[in-house]
Each structure stands twice: as C-alpha cells, then as structure tokens.
Design a protein around this motif. Structure first.
Motif, PDB file in Angstrom:
ATOM      1  N   LEU A 141       0.868  -0.868   0.374  1.00  0.00           N
ATOM      2  CA  LEU A 141       0.408  -0.607   0.182  1.00  0.00           C
ATOM      3  C   LEU A 141       1.033   1.304   0.279  1.00  0.00           C
ATOM      4  N   PHE A 142       0.719   2.199  -0.932  1.00  0.00           N
ATOM      5  CA  PHE A 142       1.465   3.502  -1.055  1.00  0.00           C
ATOM      6  C   PHE A 142       1.491   4.049  -0.797  1.00  0.00           C
ATOM      7  N   GLU A 143       1.942   5.374  -0.635  1.00  0.00           N
ATOM      8  CA  GLU A 143       1.801   6.468   0.136  1.00  0.00           C
ATOM      9  C   GLU A 143       0.917   6.737   1.120  1.00  0.00           C
ATOM     10  N   VAL A 144       1.836   5.818   2.348  1.00  0.00           N
ATOM     11  CA  VAL A 144       1.291   5.988   3.417  1.00  0.00           C
ATOM     12  C   VAL A 144       1.940   6.747   4.840  1.00  0.00           C
ATOM     13  N   HIS A 145       2.351   7.555   4.379  1.00  0.00           N
ATOM     14  CA  HIS A 145       2.820   8.848   4.686  1.00  0.00           C
ATOM     15  C   HIS A 145       1.688  10.137   5.081  1.00  0.00           C
ATOM     16  N   LYS A 146       0.484   9.012   3.701  1.00  0.00           N
ATOM     17  CA  LYS A 146      -0.028  10.485   3.468  1.00  0.00           C
ATOM     18  C   LYS A 146      -1.654  10.270   3.892  1.00  0.00           C
ATOM     19  N   ILE A 147      -1.919   8.950   3.566  1.00  0.00           N
ATOM     20  CA  ILE A 147      -3.053   7.833   4.552  1.00  0.00           C
ATOM     21  C   ILE A 147      -2.501   7.738   5.272  1.00  0.00           C
ATOM     22  N   SER A 148      -2.155   7.759   6.595  1.00  0.00           N
ATOM     23  CA  SER A 148      -2.538   7.796   8.047  1.00  0.00           C
ATOM     24  C   SER A 148      -1.058   8.393   8.679  1.00  0.00           C
ATOM     25  N   GLU A 149      -2.399   9.107   9.365  1.00  0.00           N
ATOM     26  CA  GLU A 149      -1.585  10.118   9.940  1.00  0.00           C
ATOM     27  C   GLU A 149      -0.336   9.463  11.361  1.00  0.00           C
ATOM     28  N   LEU A 150      -0.849   8.837  11.276  1.00  0.00           N
ATOM     29  CA  LEU A 150       0.133   7.873  12.085  1.00  0.00           C
ATOM     30  C   LEU A 150       1.475   7.565  11.594  1.00  0.00           C
ATOM     31  N   PHE A 151       1.760   6.771   9.886  1.00  0.00           N
ATOM     32  CA  PHE A 151       3.083   6.830   9.452  1.00  0.00           C
ATOM     33  C   PHE A 151       3.714   8.179   9.058  1.00  0.00           C
ATOM     34  N   GLY A 152       2.854   8.625   8.517  1.00  0.00           N
ATOM     35  CA  GLY A 152       2.604  10.282   8.418  1.00  0.00           C
ATOM     36  C   GLY A 152       3.629  10.698   9.269  1.00  0.00           C
ATOM     37  N   ARG A 153       3.775  10.608  10.889  1.00  0.00           N
ATOM     38  CA  ARG A 153       4.480  11.029  12.180  1.00  0.00           C
ATOM     39  C   ARG A 153       5.806  10.444  11.970  1.00  0.00           C
TER      40      ARG A 153
END
Length: 299
Positions: free
Chosen positions: A98-110
């Motif tokens: 699953l790509f772009e998880v730092h944008k999809i998920s606030e947790l992975f963005g942090r």
C-alpha cells in the motif's frame, strides 16, 4: 499536475540494448564529518562502506504494537483495497503493498517525520529531505511472493527521473524477521556500481512491475558476477528493528512459504537538491503516489 523540469545530463544510462556496469559518480554519504544527528561517525563509515546500516531497535515494542495495528486497519479497510495505491498479490488477490502511507495515515506520517528516522536521512544525504515514496509491504506467509533482485535507483532514475544517487531507504520491521520468512537480502558494496539494465521500458510498466518485474531486471550472469564480488547479506531481527540502505544497493527478497508473516513499513527519502526531472528511460513517469512530485521538506 506538476510539470517536471527538463532532463539533465544522464550519468547513469539504462534500459538500452545491452547491460552496462558504470562506476558510481556520486558520494554515498553527502554530509560533512561531524554533522549532528542520531548516526555516529562509525555508523556513517559503515554505511559508506557497505551501502546499508542495520539497527537492532529503531522503534520500541510499544510503538511496534501501535504501528502494526494501524497496518492491520489499513489492510482490512475495503476503501484501501479498492484504492489505486493498493497492489495485490496475483495469486491470492490479497494486498501486497500500500503506497503513500505517510499521506494516507497520520500515524505513518508522524513516523516519517520522527527525528530517529528523518534525522538519519538528513545525515546521510547532507540536506533537507522529502518523501519520494512510502509504502507498507505485507508477506502474510504460505506463499507470499518476493521481490526479485534490483537496484531501486535504476528504476527511480529510469522511470521517475531522479538524476543522482542522493536517495536513501529505511525498512522498519513490524513483525519478526526470521531467516526463513522472505527477509531482505543485500549485496554489501554493490552500491558502488550502477547496473544499467537491458530492454526498453513498456508504457505504464508500473502496473505490472509492482506485482512482478519485467523491466529493470539484471541478467543471471551479471547477478552471479556481483554476488561473487560482494556476497549476500540476509537481514533478520525483532519487530522494531530497521535497515537503512543506499538507493543503488542491489537487493531483493524471497517468497515467504512459512506460517510466519513478515510486514514492514518502507520510507524513501530524497534530497531536496535532487528533485525529479522527466524520466530518463521511460515514455511516461509513474504516478505521484509511487514517485512523488511534491518536494516539500519533511519537518
């Protein structure tokens, strides 16, 4: 849609009629000695020599639980399964990446902005950085397929338009990595030689290559030569461990036929001084969720 700058001179030609081996023309560690950050001088020297750095515990066991629960939530969300950013296993039709998880998920963005993570990227690349790509990879066991040998830079140069080798990846384990469940393999020192692969890039190659690669594949003979020169290192470790590796390191992973799942979050940082231009060896560039055109620095 963002318009990319015109192509610069091509230091690393690839996807031609024949394979080529080219000595690396870029530094491995770009920062000045003594640059502050979480990596020691010894860490940086080892990364420069080998093209990777393994860390026994990048995130804590409690954090592993939080991120793994977020991974499960995303994997089980029907909206995510229908999203273009999901890549499914050809055999089982289960989500593979699953790509772009730092944008999809606030947790992975942090997580991408965590000083333990982005601080190491800045030290290696010697500048502010942005996320060129992020994804979660899932190998649930009992036949999940691997990723064949490749250099990420070969693809990012050919299909995304990254001009120079100023990009670094981190793979953070969210499950235990055994020596049997399809772990990451790297050829130490291979980052110093660029392998330009043979064969033209098909249009919309990414639609197939993320399930099973066709373009950008080294020949058996060249892989044998590189493995003979550099050897192969298999990475194992507990959940929470991490492997940093250079964009040009030859790496891959095998199938997971064990009962033990292997999942990781994968974040690619690129220097803001190495932003993408038009692809060097592809008719069209890949979608932004695979090769970012938003060059905003991670803060």
């Amino acid at each position: 849609m963002t318009t990319a700058p015109e192509r610069t001179s091509d230091l690393y030609p690839t996807r031609g009629a024949e394979e080529v081996l080219i000595e690396r023309k870029d530094p491995v560690v770009w920062s000045e000695p003594g640059t502050a950050g979480p990596m020691t001088a010894g860490d940086l020297a080892g990364f420069e020599r080998d093209g990777f750095l393994a860390i026994d515990q990048l995130i804590t066991p409690d954090e592993v639980g939080v991120y793994h629960a977020e991974l499960e939530r995303l994997m089980n969300d029907p909206a995510m399964r229908a999203d273009d950013r999901s890549i499914v296993e050809p055999r089982t039709q289960e989500i593979r990446s699953l790509f772009e998880v730092h944008k999809i998920s606030e947790l992975f963005g942090r997580l991408a902005a965590d000083p333990r993570v982005v601080g190491r990227a800045r030290q290696i690349l010697g500048s502010d950085v942005y996320v060129h790509q992020s994804r979660i990879n899932v190998k649930p066991g009992f036949g999940a397929s691997g990723f064949y040998w490749h250099s990420d830079f070969e693809t990012w140069h050919a299909e995304d338009g990254l001009p120079n080798m100023r990009t670094v990846s981190v793979s953070i384990a969210l499950t235990k990595n055994y020596d049997t469940n399809g772990g990451l393999m790297i050829m130490p020192g291979s980052h110093r030689t660029f392998l330009g692969c043979a064969g033209a890039t098909p249009e919309d190659n990414y639609k197939r290559s993320l399930q099973m690669q066709d373009a950008g594949i080294p020949s058996d003979g060249t892989l044998t030569h590189l493995a003979s020169d550099y050897g192969i290192r298999l990475f194992t470790g507990e959940a929470g461990s991490a492997t940093w590796f250079d964009c040009n390191a030859m790496h891959g992973s095998g199938d997971n036929i064990t009962p033990y799942p292997r999942s990781n979050v994968f974040i690619v940082f690129n220097s803001v001084e190495n932003t993408a231009v038009e692809p060097f060896s592809a008719p069209v560039r890949r979608p932004d969720y695979i090769g970012a055109r938003d060059f905003t620095p991670v803060k």
